[in-house]
Motif scaffolding. Structure first.
Motif, PDB file in Angstrom:
ATOM      1  N   SER A  91     -13.708  -2.910  -9.717  1.00  0.00           N
ATOM      2  CA  SER A  91     -13.573  -4.186  -9.069  1.00  0.00           C
ATOM      3  C   SER A  91     -13.155  -3.927  -7.752  1.00  0.00           C
ATOM      4  N   THR A  92     -12.132  -2.934  -7.491  1.00  0.00           N
ATOM      5  CA  THR A  92     -11.883  -2.433  -6.253  1.00  0.00           C
ATOM      6  C   THR A  92     -12.770  -2.096  -5.317  1.00  0.00           C
ATOM      7  N   TYR A 139       0.790  -1.194  -0.179  1.00  0.00           N
ATOM      8  CA  TYR A 139      -0.014  -0.028   0.068  1.00  0.00           C
ATOM      9  C   TYR A 139       0.735   1.230  -0.044  1.00  0.00           C
ATOM     10  N   SER A 196      -4.911  -6.036  -7.206  1.00  0.00           N
ATOM     11  CA  SER A 196      -5.949  -6.071  -5.965  1.00  0.00           C
ATOM     12  C   SER A 196      -7.276  -6.768  -6.066  1.00  0.00           C
ATOM     13  N   VAL A 197      -7.830  -7.061  -7.354  1.00  0.00           N
ATOM     14  CA  VAL A 197      -9.051  -7.464  -7.296  1.00  0.00           C
ATOM     15  C   VAL A 197      -9.183  -9.071  -7.177  1.00  0.00           C
ATOM     16  N   SER A 212      -9.933  -2.033 -13.045  1.00  0.00           N
ATOM     17  CA  SER A 212      -9.251  -1.898 -11.588  1.00  0.00           C
ATOM     18  C   SER A 212     -10.224  -1.140 -10.583  1.00  0.00           C
ATOM     19  N   ALA A 254      -3.249  -2.083  -9.051  1.00  0.00           N
ATOM     20  CA  ALA A 254      -4.835  -2.009  -8.487  1.00  0.00           C
ATOM     21  C   ALA A 254      -5.396  -3.205  -9.292  1.00  0.00           C
ATOM     22  N   TYR A 255      -5.215  -3.591 -10.668  1.00  0.00           N
ATOM     23  CA  TYR A 255      -5.793  -4.545 -11.048  1.00  0.00           C
ATOM     24  C   TYR A 255      -5.391  -5.969 -10.194  1.00  0.00           C
ATOM     25  N   ASN A 265     -15.113  -4.843  -4.410  1.00  0.00           N
ATOM     26  CA  ASN A 265     -14.518  -5.727  -3.363  1.00  0.00           C
ATOM     27  C   ASN A 265     -14.255  -5.187  -2.009  1.00  0.00           C
ATOM     28  N   VAL A 266     -13.884  -3.678  -2.050  1.00  0.00           N
ATOM     29  CA  VAL A 266     -14.119  -3.117  -0.713  1.00  0.00           C
ATOM     30  C   VAL A 266     -15.290  -3.030   0.033  1.00  0.00           C
TER      31      VAL A 266
END
Length: 398
Positions: A197-198, A13, A121-122, A194, A118-119, A201-202
């Motif tokens: 999806s992020t 991060y 992280s999905v 990204s 970022a991609y 997901n969050v």
């Protein structure tokens, strides 16, 4: 182990944030009135590259701590591979930056690395034991080498894209400006994937479907609202929206409809982002960016694009063909099997071999070479995204 995983996540991060901040400092160099500011002389450029290096070191700490926690090199699934690819891309940029001292390269290279991370992280981030087929030292050798080769080749795309935006006449609408906008739109779509999806997901969004594949009942979890549901599928999660339509009947593979739904969301989000950009800028994106790139020398951009291929191609050859074939022989008793991943690795190799041939033998310099660099990156991303997510094969565990 949990503490190491927490440290690893925090370092990743931190790297992400530092790359983002560094991008703004590299962006500040385009407004610097000092004519040498784009060559690493200005204070903004120095801060930008310093933050990039600190971010890269933070990502190395992420890599080491995750390795210790998992007891294997963290390159065994899509999350780990894409984060390593992002790190390798930043490493390639740092090396070429200190060779050419071109700040504008950071303004384009770092956002690509940010989108890649970022991609990543999905995908599931949990540490898991290696499946039997990956329990080999060739995992480290093959995957890291091919990733580094692709990362260096990606810098060729960055330089080529800058060259095209700078050199193509934006005062008139032409096939060249249209194709350039298509390339930029593709980046918006990738960024859209990204982002959307992020975000979901969050939020913890999940919708479970039940459907049949070859007479066998399957279930799949959607992490994006179902625009397209499984063909003849049934929504099991009661408080979620129903699909607007079903995926085509031929799209019966495991999770095929879910992947199709993800593509739809990516395109919609990318188009919205691109439309907002056009609305705000009131001109083509390439036309807006072009005036800020006039200090960059076309000959230097062309040289960087070529040098990146000249360095990246043998590295990719080593990792993507030679090491891959040796591991395939060890794991599956054959050097080559026409698996989708193997086929597209060969397509990538043949394309860049043609790139070097046309450059060195046919004199394809400048704009022709830049378009080839863009095409090569499109093949790399197809290999990393579509082949991994859509085409089933022996590499599907990744």
């Amino acid at each position: 182990m949990d503490s190491l995983i927490n440290v690893s996540s925090a370092m990743l991060y931190t790297a992400f944030i530092l790359y983002l901040i560094a991008t703004f400092f590299f962006g500040a160099t385009i407004r610097d009135k000092n004519k040498n500011s784009n060559k690493g002389v200005g204070i903004s450029g120095k801060i930008g590259i310093t933050l990039t290096i600190i971010g890269f070191l933070a990502q190395i700490v992420y890599f080491i701590t995750r390795w210790i926690a998992s007891k294997h090199a963290p390159v065994s699934n899509l999350f780990e591979f894409m984060t390593f690819f992002g790190m390798a891309l930043v490493f390639a940029f740092i090396i070429l930056y200190f060779i050419y001292r071109l700040n504008i390269l950071g303004l384009f290279a770092l956002p690509i690395a940010i989108i890649v991370i970022a991609y990543a992280s999905v995908f599931p981030t949990e540490v898991a034991p290696l499946v039997p087929s990956l329990q080999s030292n060739w995992l480290y050798i093959h995957v890291t080498t091919v990733s580094l080769g692709e990362a260096i080749l990606s810098i060729s795309f960055v330089a080529g894209l800058i060259y095209l935006i700078r050199q193509i006449d934006q005062s008139v609408r032409s096939k060249r400006t249209i194709w350039l906008e298509v390339v930029l739109l593709s980046i918006f779509i990738f960024a859209g994937f990204s982002i959307i999806s992020t975000a979901f997901n969050v939020s913890g969004y999940s919708a479970e479907f039940e459907y049949s594949v070859n007479g066998t009942t399957q279930t799949t979890d959607y992490h994006l609202p179902p625009i397209a549901g499984p063909n003849e599928g049934e929504l099991l999660t009661g408080d979620r929206m129903n699909p607007l339509f079903e995926a085509p009947g031929w799209m019966k593979g495991v999770d095929a409809a879910r992947k199709f739904n993800t593509v739809i969301w990516s395109v919609i989000t990318g188009l919205i982002l691109y439309g907002l950009a056009r609305l705000i800028l009131r001109k083509r994106v390439g036309a807006f960016i072009q005036p800020f790139l006039l200090k960059a020398k076309p000959d230097m951009l062309d040289e960087i694009s070529y040098r990146a291929v000249a360095i990246g191609f043998p590295v990719f050859t080593l990792g993507g063909l030679i090491f891959a074939s040796i591991w395939a022989q060890e794991a599956w008793d054959r050097f080559w099997g026409w698996d989708p991943k193997e086929v597209w690795a060969l397509v990538t190799w043949l394309f860049y071999a043609a790139f070097l041939h046309l450059r060195l033998s046919k004199g394809w310099h400048g704009e022709k070479s830049a378009w080839l660099a863009v095409g090569g990156f499109a093949i790399i991303m197809f290999n990393l995204v579509a082949v991994n997510l859509v085409l089933a094969g022996l590499h599907s565990y990744a």
